[in-house]
Design a protein around this motif. Structure first.
Motif, PDB file in Angstrom:
ATOM      1  N   GLN A 321      -6.671  21.038  78.829  1.00  8.70           N
ATOM      2  CA  GLN A 321      -7.524  21.005  80.015  1.00  8.70           C
ATOM      3  C   GLN A 321      -6.693  20.689  81.254  1.00  8.70           C
ATOM      4  N   PHE A 322      -7.281  20.944  82.429  1.00  8.44           N
ATOM      5  CA  PHE A 322      -6.573  20.759  83.691  1.00  8.44           C
ATOM      6  C   PHE A 322      -7.393  19.920  84.662  1.00  8.44           C
ATOM      7  N   ASN A 323      -6.659  19.342  85.607  1.00 12.33           N
ATOM      8  CA  ASN A 323      -7.289  18.651  86.715  1.00 12.33           C
ATOM      9  C   ASN A 323      -6.494  19.003  87.972  1.00 12.33           C
ATOM     10  N   PHE A 324      -6.960  20.020  88.687  1.00 11.96           N
ATOM     11  CA  PHE A 324      -6.289  20.545  89.875  1.00 11.96           C
ATOM     12  C   PHE A 324      -4.858  21.007  89.561  1.00 11.96           C
ATOM     13  N   PRO A 325      -4.691  21.982  88.677  1.00 12.78           N
ATOM     14  CA  PRO A 325      -3.342  22.509  88.409  1.00 12.78           C
ATOM     15  C   PRO A 325      -2.798  23.198  89.654  1.00 12.78           C
ATOM     16  N   SER A 326      -1.505  23.037  89.897  1.00 12.29           N
ATOM     17  CA  SER A 326      -0.941  23.544  91.144  1.00 12.29           C
ATOM     18  C   SER A 326       0.231  24.497  90.957  1.00 12.29           C
ATOM     19  N   GLY A 327       0.921  24.438  89.831  1.00 11.98           N
ATOM     20  CA  GLY A 327       2.092  25.277  89.637  1.00 11.98           C
ATOM     21  C   GLY A 327       2.182  25.791  88.222  1.00 11.98           C
ATOM     22  N   VAL A 328       3.048  26.791  88.024  1.00 12.38           N
ATOM     23  CA  VAL A 328       3.229  27.365  86.693  1.00 12.38           C
ATOM     24  C   VAL A 328       4.602  28.033  86.631  1.00 12.38           C
ATOM     25  N   THR A 329       5.216  27.980  85.454  1.00 12.85           N
ATOM     26  CA  THR A 329       6.433  28.728  85.194  1.00 12.85           C
ATOM     27  C   THR A 329       6.420  29.135  83.734  1.00 12.85           C
ATOM     28  N   THR A 330       7.318  30.048  83.354  1.00 11.86           N
ATOM     29  CA  THR A 330       7.363  30.527  81.978  1.00 11.86           C
ATOM     30  C   THR A 330       8.794  30.485  81.463  1.00 11.86           C
ATOM     31  N   LEU A 331       8.906  30.299  80.155  1.00 19.53           N
ATOM     32  CA  LEU A 331      10.227  30.275  79.526  1.00 19.53           C
ATOM     33  C   LEU A 331      10.063  30.579  78.041  1.00 19.53           C
ATOM     34  N   GLY A 332      10.711  31.658  77.600  1.00 14.96           N
ATOM     35  CA  GLY A 332      10.743  31.976  76.180  1.00 14.96           C
ATOM     36  C   GLY A 332       9.390  32.122  75.526  1.00 14.96           C
ATOM     37  N   GLY A 333       8.459  32.787  76.185  1.00 11.18           N
ATOM     38  CA  GLY A 333       7.154  33.000  75.596  1.00 11.18           C
ATOM     39  C   GLY A 333       6.200  31.831  75.733  1.00 11.18           C
ATOM     40  N   GLU A 334       6.598  30.811  76.472  1.00 11.23           N
ATOM     41  CA  GLU A 334       5.718  29.672  76.711  1.00 11.23           C
ATOM     42  C   GLU A 334       5.393  29.572  78.200  1.00 11.23           C
ATOM     43  N   ILE A 335       4.211  29.039  78.487  1.00 10.40           N
ATOM     44  CA  ILE A 335       3.735  28.897  79.855  1.00 10.40           C
ATOM     45  C   ILE A 335       3.581  27.415  80.147  1.00 10.40           C
ATOM     46  N   PHE A 336       4.253  26.943  81.189  1.00 15.80           N
ATOM     47  CA  PHE A 336       4.243  25.535  81.578  1.00 15.80           C
ATOM     48  C   PHE A 336       3.381  25.393  82.835  1.00 15.80           C
ATOM     49  N   VAL A 337       2.252  24.726  82.693  1.00 10.07           N
ATOM     50  CA  VAL A 337       1.315  24.567  83.803  1.00 10.07           C
ATOM     51  C   VAL A 337       1.460  23.159  84.376  1.00 10.07           C
ATOM     52  N   VAL A 338       1.722  23.080  85.670  1.00 11.25           N
ATOM     53  CA  VAL A 338       1.819  21.792  86.346  1.00 11.25           C
ATOM     54  C   VAL A 338       0.397  21.301  86.616  1.00 11.25           C
ATOM     55  N   ASP A 339       0.007  20.271  85.884  1.00 13.51           N
ATOM     56  CA  ASP A 339      -1.361  19.730  85.946  1.00 13.51           C
ATOM     57  C   ASP A 339      -1.357  18.535  86.899  1.00 13.51           C
ATOM     58  N   ARG A 340      -1.441  18.835  88.181  1.00 13.65           N
ATOM     59  CA  ARG A 340      -1.209  17.837  89.234  1.00 13.65           C
ATOM     60  C   ARG A 340      -2.100  16.608  89.101  1.00 13.65           C
ATOM     61  N   GLY A 341      -3.412  16.823  88.966  1.00 14.94           N
ATOM     62  CA  GLY A 341      -4.341  15.696  88.943  1.00 14.94           C
ATOM     63  C   GLY A 341      -4.160  14.782  87.754  1.00 14.94           C
ATOM     64  N   ASN A 342      -3.630  15.332  86.642  1.00 15.94           N
ATOM     65  CA  ASN A 342      -3.367  14.517  85.452  1.00 15.94           C
ATOM     66  C   ASN A 342      -1.909  14.074  85.369  1.00 15.94           C
ATOM     67  N   SER A 343      -1.102  14.417  86.386  1.00 19.68           N
ATOM     68  CA  SER A 343       0.315  14.024  86.455  1.00 19.68           C
ATOM     69  C   SER A 343       1.059  14.356  85.162  1.00 19.68           C
ATOM     70  N   ARG A 344       1.036  15.657  84.806  1.00 22.67           N
ATOM     71  CA  ARG A 344       1.674  16.100  83.574  1.00 22.67           C
ATOM     72  C   ARG A 344       1.877  17.609  83.605  1.00 22.67           C
ATOM     73  N   MET A 345       2.542  18.129  82.582  1.00 23.15           N
ATOM     74  CA  MET A 345       2.589  19.562  82.369  1.00 23.15           C
ATOM     75  C   MET A 345       1.893  19.881  81.043  1.00 23.15           C
ATOM     76  N   VAL A 346       1.139  20.959  81.046  1.00 24.56           N
ATOM     77  CA  VAL A 346       0.450  21.419  79.840  1.00 24.56           C
ATOM     78  C   VAL A 346       1.096  22.735  79.432  1.00 24.56           C
ATOM     79  N   VAL A 347       1.494  22.821  78.160  1.00 27.28           N
ATOM     80  CA  VAL A 347       2.269  23.970  77.683  1.00 27.28           C
ATOM     81  C   VAL A 347       1.416  24.819  76.741  1.00 27.28           C
TER      82      VAL A 347
END
Length: 350
Positions: A321-347
Motif C-alpha cells: 500500500q501507499f501513502n502519497f507515493p512521489s517517485g519510482v525507478t526500476t532495476l532488473g525487473g523490479e519496481i521501486f516506489v518511493v512511498d513518501r508519506g510512509n517514509s519507505r520504498m515499496v518494491v
C-alpha cells in the motif's frame, strides 16, 4: 347340437388364433419401438460423449499467452506483485523521501530525502549502503533535493531550492553543477526532475515550465516548453523520461496529464489524462513507463503506445500500500516506489 357346438368351438379357436396373432404383432411392434428408442438414446449419448470429449480436450490444451509489449520477448500480461519494503536502518531511516534512480551497473538505488536534505543509497535487495549530503548551499549540500539520475560514475541531483543540478560522484563528492558559469552563462533553472537518456543526454524539467536537454559534456543542446494548459505547454512538470523511440514523456503535474512529445520536443504526439497529480516517472528495460500519482495513491504502467497496462495500490500502511507515493525507478525487473508519506520504498516484481 353337437354339430353346432363344433362350429362354435372352431370359431373360438380361430378367434383365439387371431387374437394371439394380433398380440404377437403388437408385442413385436412394441419391441421394434423399444429397440428404436434404445438406438436413439445410445446415439444421443454417443453424440453427447463426443461433444464432452471435444470441449474437455480443448480446455486441456494451453491457450496462447497474451503479449503486451515486445511480442518477441513474450512479455506476460500479468501485473507485478509485492516483494518487500525498504525503510533504512534505525540510525538512518528515510524521512519523507521524494524521488529515486537506479544505477544498473552497480545494482544500487539512490533516494532523495527531503526532510534531511540527503541522498541515501541502497542495494537492490534493500540493504542500506551509505548516505551523503547535508542541508546547505555549498558544494555537496542540498536544499530540498528532488529528481536523481545516474549516468556512468556521475550522479545528478535536482537541488531545487538552490536552483541547480548538482553533479556528484557515487560517494557524494562534488564534481560540478548545472548551470555552470562557464558553460551556461545567464542560464537560470529551478530543477524538478532529471533523467539520463539512453542517447547519453541529460533531460531536466524546470519549475518555470521548461524542458532542457544537455549533452554528455553537460552543454545545453536545446530547450522547449512554456507555462499553460495547451498541448506543448506545462504546469509544474515534475518528471521526464525518454522512451526507446526517443520520444519525451513529461509528467505535466498541475495539468493532471502526461504529454508524449517528439524527440525534438516540438510536437505533442499523445496526451494521457485521468490523473490527479502525476509526479515521479521511470522507464524499464522493456519500454514500459511507470508513473505514480500521490493523490490517488497509485502506481500506473503504460506501454510505449500509451495504453494503460496496470494500476496498482491503494492508500494504507500495509505491504503493497501507499501513502502519497512521489517517485519510482526500476532495476532488473523490479519496481521501486518511493512511498513518501510512509517514509519507505515499496518494491514490486515480476
Amino acid at each position: 347340437m353337437t354339430g353346432g357346438g363344433g362350429v362354435k368351438e372352431e370359431r373360438e379357436e380361430k378367434e383365439e388364433t387371431r387374437v394371439a396373432a394380433t398380440g404377437s404383432q403388437a408385442r413385436r411392434g412394441r419391441r421394434v419401438r423399444l429397440s428404436t428408442l434404445l438406438n436413439w438414446c445410445l446415439g444421443a449419448a454417443l453424440v453427447l460423449l463426443v461433444i464432452f470429449a471435444y470441449f474437455y480436450l480443448r480446455q486441456r490444451v494451453p491457450k496462447p499467452v497474451e503479449a503486451v509489449v515486445d511480442l518477441g520477448k513474450a512479455v506476460l500480461n500479468v501485473p507485478p506483485s509485492y516483494r518487500r519494503t525498504i525503510y533504512g536502518p534505525a540510525g538512518s531511516p528515510l524521512n519523507r523521501p521524494l524521488m529515486a534512480a537506479a544505477d544498473a551497473e552497480r545494482g544500487e538505488i539512490y533516494v532523495s530525502d527531503s526532510a534531511t536534505a540527503q541522498i541515501h543509497v541502497f542495494s537492490r535487495d534493500g540493504r542500506w549502503l551509505r548516505r551523503f549530503g547535508q542541508p546547505g548551499r555549498g558544494p555537496g549540500e542540498f536544499d530540498f533535493p528532488m529528481g536523481i539520475a545516474v549516468r556512468g560514475d556521475r550522479v545528478y541531483v535536482a537541488d531545487r531550492e538552490n536552483s541547480r543540478v548538482q553533479i556528484v560522484s557515487r560517494e557524494g563528492k562534488f564534481i560540478g553543477q548545472i548551470p555552470d558559469p562557464q558553460k551556461h552563462p545567464g542560464l537560470v533553472i529551478v530543477p524538478l526532475g532529471v533523467h539520463a537518456g539512453a542517447d547519453g543526454n541529460l533531460y531536466v524539467t524546470s519549475k518555470d515550465n521548461r524542458i532542457l536537454v544537455f549533452d554528455p559534456q553537460d552543454r545545453l543542446l536545446r530547450e522547449f516548453g512554456q507555462g499553460g494548459y495547451l498541448p506543448g505547454q506545462f504546469s509544474y512538470p515534475n518528471a521526464v523520461v525518454v522512451d526507446r523511440r526517443g520520444r519525451i514523456w513529461v509528467a505535466d503535474s498541475n495539468n493532471a496529464r502526461l504529454q508524449i512529445l517528439s524527440p525534438d520536443g516540438r510536437r505533442v504526439e499523445r496526451e494521457i489524462t485521468g490523473f490527479t497529480v502525476p509526479q515521479g516517472m521511470a522507464i524499464d528495460e522493456r519500454g514500459r513507463v511507470w508513473v505514480v500519482d500521490p493523490l490517488q495513491h497509485k502506481l500506473y504502467a503504460y506501454n510505449e503506445e500509451g495504453r494503460l497496462l496496470w494500476e496498482i495500490g491503494e492508500r494504507g500502511e500495509d505491504d503493497g500500500q501507499f501513502n502519497f507515493p512521489s517517485g519510482v525507478t526500476t532495476l532488473g525487473g523490479e519496481i521501486f516506489v518511493v512511498d513518501r508519506g510512509n517514509s519507505r520504498m515499496v518494491v514490486f516484481g515480476f
